[in-house]
Design a protein around this motif. Structure first.
Motif, PDB file in Angstrom:
ATOM      1  N   ILE A  67     -14.636  72.477  61.506  1.00 39.91           N
ATOM      2  CA  ILE A  67     -13.471  72.054  60.721  1.00 39.91           C
ATOM      3  C   ILE A  67     -13.232  70.545  60.715  1.00 39.91           C
TER       4      ILE A  67
ATOM      5  N   ILE B 128      -7.029  76.643  57.326  1.00 39.52           N
ATOM      6  CA  ILE B 128      -8.159  77.113  58.121  1.00 39.52           C
ATOM      7  C   ILE B 128      -8.131  78.633  58.109  1.00 39.52           C
TER       8      ILE B 128
ATOM      9  N   HIS C 148     -15.003  80.374  61.312  1.00 41.36           N
ATOM     10  CA  HIS C 148     -13.925  79.508  60.828  1.00 41.36           C
ATOM     11  C   HIS C 148     -14.397  78.657  59.650  1.00 41.36           C
ATOM     12  N   GLN C 149     -13.536  78.567  58.656  1.00 44.26           N
ATOM     13  CA  GLN C 149     -13.773  77.699  57.515  1.00 44.26           C
ATOM     14  C   GLN C 149     -12.483  76.949  57.228  1.00 44.26           C
ATOM     15  N   ALA C 150     -12.617  75.759  56.667  1.00 39.98           N
ATOM     16  CA  ALA C 150     -11.435  74.946  56.372  1.00 39.98           C
ATOM     17  C   ALA C 150     -11.595  74.293  55.016  1.00 39.98           C
TER      18      ALA C 150
ATOM     19  N   ILE D 129      -1.443  71.865  59.296  1.00 38.83           N
ATOM     20  CA  ILE D 129      -2.520  72.846  59.273  1.00 38.83           C
ATOM     21  C   ILE D 129      -1.895  74.231  59.187  1.00 38.83           C
TER      22      ILE D 129
ATOM     23  N   GLU E 279      -3.075  78.302  59.375  1.00 39.10           N
ATOM     24  CA  GLU E 279      -4.159  79.231  59.688  1.00 39.10           C
ATOM     25  C   GLU E 279      -3.941  80.535  58.941  1.00 39.10           C
TER      26      GLU E 279
END
Length: 67
Positions: free
Chosen positions: A23, A40, A49-51, A62, A64
């Protein structure tokens, strides 16, 4: 290069190295533009995980999600 906002630094510090490496480029992109925050997502399976920079999130924040 602009310094990362405190929320980004704290988030990176709370993650494993693997997640941080995934990230960090997006956090740096957000800090360079200083216009939008970062979403995220966690995808169970090989993608993990991808952002991405998200126009609906204020800069320095941020969010999630589970995808």
């Amino acid at each position: 290069m602009n310094e990362l906002p405190a929320a980004y630094k704290e988030y990176l510090a709370s993650q494993t190295d693997h997640v941080g490496q995934a990230i960090r480029p997006v956090l740096l992109q957000s800090a360079a533009d200083q216009r939008h925050g970062v979403r995220i997502t966690y995808n169970p399976g090989p993608t993990g995980h991808q952002a991405h920079v998200d126009e609906s999130i204020p800069y320095g924040e941020i969010v999630e999600d589970i995808d």
